[in-house]
Design a protein around this motif. Structure first.
Motif, PDB file in Angstrom:
ATOM      1  N   TYR A  63      -6.671  -7.342   9.027  1.00 23.96           N
ATOM      2  CA  TYR A  63      -6.167  -6.194   8.260  1.00 23.96           C
ATOM      3  C   TYR A  63      -5.883  -5.181   9.297  1.00 23.96           C
ATOM      4  CZ  TYR A  63      -5.945  -2.452   4.613  1.00 23.96           C
ATOM      5  OH  TYR A  63      -5.583  -1.347   3.853  1.00 23.96           O
ATOM      6  N   ASN A  64      -6.627  -4.916  10.163  1.00 20.87           N
ATOM      7  CA  ASN A  64      -6.603  -3.593  11.072  1.00 20.87           C
ATOM      8  C   ASN A  64      -5.151  -3.926  11.901  1.00 20.87           C
ATOM      9  OD1 ASN A  64      -8.699  -1.977  10.052  1.00 20.87           O
ATOM     10  ND2 ASN A  64     -10.071  -3.417  11.496  1.00 20.87           N
ATOM     11  N   MET A  88      -2.132  -2.917  10.245  1.00 17.69           N
ATOM     12  CA  MET A  88      -1.918  -1.534   9.844  1.00 17.69           C
ATOM     13  C   MET A  88      -1.851  -0.767  10.974  1.00 17.69           C
ATOM     14  SD  MET A  88      -1.781  -1.037   6.771  1.00 17.69           S
ATOM     15  CE  MET A  88      -2.272  -1.846   5.207  1.00 17.69           C
ATOM     16  N   CYS A 127       3.691   0.723   8.144  1.00 13.87           N
ATOM     17  CA  CYS A 127       2.880  -0.295   9.254  1.00 13.87           C
ATOM     18  C   CYS A 127       3.008  -1.488   8.680  1.00 13.87           C
ATOM     19  CB  CYS A 127       1.585   0.399   9.568  1.00 13.87           C
ATOM     20  SG  CYS A 127       1.307   1.843  10.378  1.00 13.87           S
ATOM     21  N   SER A 128       2.788  -1.956   7.707  1.00 14.86           N
ATOM     22  CA  SER A 128       2.598  -3.134   7.298  1.00 14.86           C
ATOM     23  C   SER A 128       3.781  -3.714   6.456  1.00 14.86           C
ATOM     24  CB  SER A 128       1.441  -3.288   6.066  1.00 14.86           C
ATOM     25  OG  SER A 128       2.205  -2.643   4.886  1.00 14.86           O
ATOM     26  N   GLY A 187      -4.539  -2.182  -0.765  1.00 11.74           N
ATOM     27  CA  GLY A 187      -4.754  -0.798  -0.887  1.00 11.74           C
ATOM     28  C   GLY A 187      -4.248  -0.409  -2.171  1.00 11.74           C
ATOM     29  N   ARG A 237     -11.863  -6.242   4.594  1.00  9.87           N
ATOM     30  CA  ARG A 237     -11.012  -5.775   5.758  1.00  9.87           C
ATOM     31  C   ARG A 237     -11.681  -5.917   6.847  1.00  9.87           C
ATOM     32  NH1 ARG A 237      -9.936   0.476   4.301  1.00  9.87           N
ATOM     33  NH2 ARG A 237      -9.663   0.532   6.328  1.00  9.87           N
ATOM     34  N   TRP A 289       1.867   5.859   5.119  1.00  5.01           N
ATOM     35  CA  TRP A 289       1.796   5.201   6.316  1.00  5.01           C
ATOM     36  C   TRP A 289       1.512   3.693   6.369  1.00  5.01           C
ATOM     37  CZ3 TRP A 289       4.264   6.159  10.585  1.00  5.01           C
ATOM     38  CH2 TRP A 289       3.652   5.638  11.864  1.00  5.01           C
ATOM     39  N   ASP A 290       0.463   3.437   5.626  1.00  2.97           N
ATOM     40  CA  ASP A 290       0.213   1.915   5.649  1.00  2.97           C
ATOM     41  C   ASP A 290       1.305   0.891   4.870  1.00  2.97           C
ATOM     42  OD1 ASP A 290      -2.376   2.641   6.691  1.00  2.97           O
ATOM     43  OD2 ASP A 290      -3.412   2.218   4.466  1.00  2.97           O
ATOM     44  N   GLN A 291       2.103   1.505   4.108  1.00  2.00           N
ATOM     45  CA  GLN A 291       3.229   0.782   3.774  1.00  2.00           C
ATOM     46  C   GLN A 291       4.171   0.704   4.832  1.00  2.00           C
ATOM     47  OE1 GLN A 291       6.786   2.103   3.187  1.00  2.00           O
ATOM     48  NE2 GLN A 291       7.406   0.380   2.255  1.00  2.00           N
ATOM     49  N   PRO A 301       1.000  -1.126  -0.235  1.00  2.00           N
ATOM     50  CA  PRO A 301      -0.058   0.156  -0.047  1.00  2.00           C
ATOM     51  C   PRO A 301       0.940   1.180  -0.039  1.00  2.00           C
ATOM     52  CG  PRO A 301       0.164  -0.862   2.086  1.00  2.00           C
ATOM     53  CD  PRO A 301       0.939  -1.807   1.194  1.00  2.00           C
TER      54      PRO A 301
END
Length: 592
Positions: free
Chosen positions: A239-240, A243, A44-45, A113, A211, A40-42, A37
């Motif tokens: 998913y959550n 992230m 976190c994940s 994402g 999700r 920030w998602d990149q 993604p």
């Protein structure tokens, strides 16, 4: 071959990728490309995606993870023209590399994402991709942008500058979200991207992951079915948790099993596996040369990137530098290290234990934090050795945020090669279980008081595993404090009234280490300094400089705060290169 780095060359420049080879003896006739993604998602994940690639490789699927152009350690600028086209082209390159280098019958894609949208667009342009797993996929770029804008509006109240400080405006049409910038041109290209009528997406199998129970995009599902694709769905649990903030994010293991089972329906074993021969990757761009390096450790390996001037500079001030983690917060380490390297200062961006690509468990979640400092210091000293072997000078500076700042202090006190440290929002300068507990408690309070967190909790989108992961480190720290309380009281009686802050600063002064501390508004340690006699401190510690940022966010998500830090880093570096101590910097009031 786990997480082997390589550069994929293309018209937009080299893009970094990491390759996990299939477990020997378990190889299957299918490879997997994981597309991340955005923003920030990149960040976190990252660790969850690393775990996913390792799981797929163990099941027999050679797997490649991408750093999209303009992100991570790929060499492009984040606001370069034609960035969307460069992203799609990098996805196609990754698929072709897997097909050619592993000799598999087909390449499947996993997109998360924005990555899901890029996979679809790459198929449209002819990328050799077969089965697709799309998690939180969208049919239109405008829907991705709508979520980014909503996230940006939600976080604005948390990262706005302190009262009386005006943030520099963004260029017209640009978007700031999660500490990342989306240029107006990229935004317009995303707005126009639409897969609704993509005929090439037909004739293949597609697994749509929800999700944590939130429905898949109906427009995407309908358009895939209309094109003739065979579409299945899965709840997409985890998913959550994936992230969550990078140090707390959990691998979505409940998705690993159904995705493997789905891939196995049309894949089989191979008799003879083809394994690519990879050498340490290097890339060159605009006066800069980078090489991906590794440091072997008892628990695995650490990954880093050495950035050097393409042409050696004899007038470099005799300095090298190490940044804690390759990316830093919102790619700040990547940008600063490259800028310094172009200016003649060799740098190493190093993922320490349990961070990003560093193997092992994140140290602050394992046992006593004090016991974890020694191994981390050893890893930093290993980085210094590595830079020396690269021909760097024997004087170094260290820079890190939060825990990385604290690790820098410990390394500076143990290694005489460290000439200076830049500490960004440190919780404490010494290891203090109480201070760390307070900081983690503050982080937890911040997370649970966000409107977005309560919305997720009330809707059932935060699973029990995530809640346990949030609270477990705090409970462990409290328990350790209870168990060690008698020993700490005894030590305090024997040593007398010693101020750990003063003792640490005295030790740094005695070691000849120049210290620069940069604080966001509201940092607890900044309040401690503010309560002291500044003039007396300046006389006692002439090597100490303190500056304040136009930010009230510990994680520096505001682009103006990041610009402040970059300015502080550059000024401090020039002071050290020119032989100027930190005494003048100490008189500089913030913000920059």
């Amino acid at each position: 071959m786990s997480g082997a780095p390589l550069y994929l060359d293309g018209p937009a420049g080299p893009a970094l990728a990491l390759f996990d080879a299939a477990r020997e003896g378990a190889e299957r006739d299918r490879a997997v490309l994981i597309v991340p993604p955005f923003g920030w998602d990149q960040m976190c994940s990252y660790r969850p995606r690393k775990a996913w690639a390792e799981d797929l490789a163990a099941a027999g699927y050679p797997t490649l993870r991408l750093d999209l152009p303009g992100t991570g350690d790929s060499l492009q600028d984040a606001c370069a023209a034609g960035l969307l086209e460069a992203w799609v082209e990098a996805v196609s390159r990754g698929a072709r590399w897997l097909e050619e280098q592993t000799g598999v019958g087909a390449v499947a894609g996993i997109g998360i994402g924005l990555g899901a949208l890029l996979l679809g667009r790459a198929v449209e342009t002819g990328a050799p991709l077969g089965d697709l797993v799309l998690w939180d996929g969208r049919a239109r770029g405008r829907d991705v942008l709508r979520e980014l804008r909503a996230f940006a509006a939600l976080e604005a109240a948390q990262i706005d500058p302190p009262a009386g400080v005006a943030a520099a405006p963004l260029p017209e049409g640009d978007l700031q979200v999660g500490g990342f910038r989306v240029a107006a041109e990229t935004r317009a290209a995303l707005q126009a991207l639409d897969l609704s009528g993509a005929a090439r997406l037909g004739g293949r199998r597609v697994l749509l992951l929800k999700r944590d129970g939130i429905a898949v995009d109906p427009r995407l599902k309908q358009s895939l079915e209309a094109a003739g694709a065979t579409v299945e769905t899965d709840p997409g649990r985890g998913y959550n948790a994936m992230m969550d903030e990078p140090q707390f994010a959990l691998a979505p293991t409940r998705v690993f099993v159904p995705v493997r089972a789905w891939l196995e329906e049309t894949s089989g074993p191979v008799a003879v596996a083809q394994r690519p021969a990879l050498s340490p990757p290097t890339a060159q761009d605009d006066g800069l040369r980078e090489e991906v390096v590794s440091l072997e450790q008892p628990f695995g390996r650490l990954l880093g990137v050495v950035a050097e001037p393409a042409e050696p500079d004899d007038d470099d001030g005799g300095l090298g530098a190490i940044f804690m983690t390759r990316y830093g917060q919102n790619r700040m380490h990547t940008e600063a290290a490259r800028r310094w390297a172009r200016g003649g200062v060799p740098t190493l961006r190093l993922d320490l234990q349990g961070t990003f690509e560093g193997d092992g468990a994140y140290p602050l979640h394992q046992g006593s934090g004090r016991e974890q400092i020694a191994p981390l210091v050893g890893q930093i000293r290993g980085g210094l050795d590595l830079l020396e072997r690269h021909g760097s000078p024997s004087r170094f500076v260290l820079a890190g945020l939060c825990a990385g700042a604290q690790w820098s202090v410990s390394a500076a006190l143990e290694d005489p090669r460290v000439a200076g440290i830049m500490l960004i929002n440190p919780v404490a300068l010494w290891w203090d279980d109480v201070a760390v507990l307070r900081a983690n408690s503050r982080a937890l309070r911040s997370r649970i008081t966000r409107r977005s967190s309560w919305a997720k909790l009330l809707s059932g989108r935060i699973p029990r595993s995530t809640l346990v992961a949030m609270v477990r480190p705090l409970l462990g720290q409290v328990w350790r404090l209870v168990l060690t309380a008698p020993a700490r009281r005894l030590q305090a009686r024997q040593s007398g009234p010693v101020d750990p802050l003063e003792a640490t600063l005295d030790d740094l002064r005695a070691a000849g280490v120049e210290v620069r501390i940069v604080f966001s508004d509201g940092e607890p340690l900044a309040a401690t300094f503010a309560a002291r006699d500044a003039e007396q401190d300046a006389r006692r510690w002439p090597n100490l400089g303190i500056a304040h940022l136009s930010s009230r966010d510990h994680t520096l998500r505001g682009l103006w705060a990041q610009a402040d830090v970059h300015a502080q880093l550059d000024v401090w570096l020039e002071e050290l290169r020119g032989g100027v101590g930190a005494r003048e910097a100490a008189t500089s009031p913030g913000p920059v």
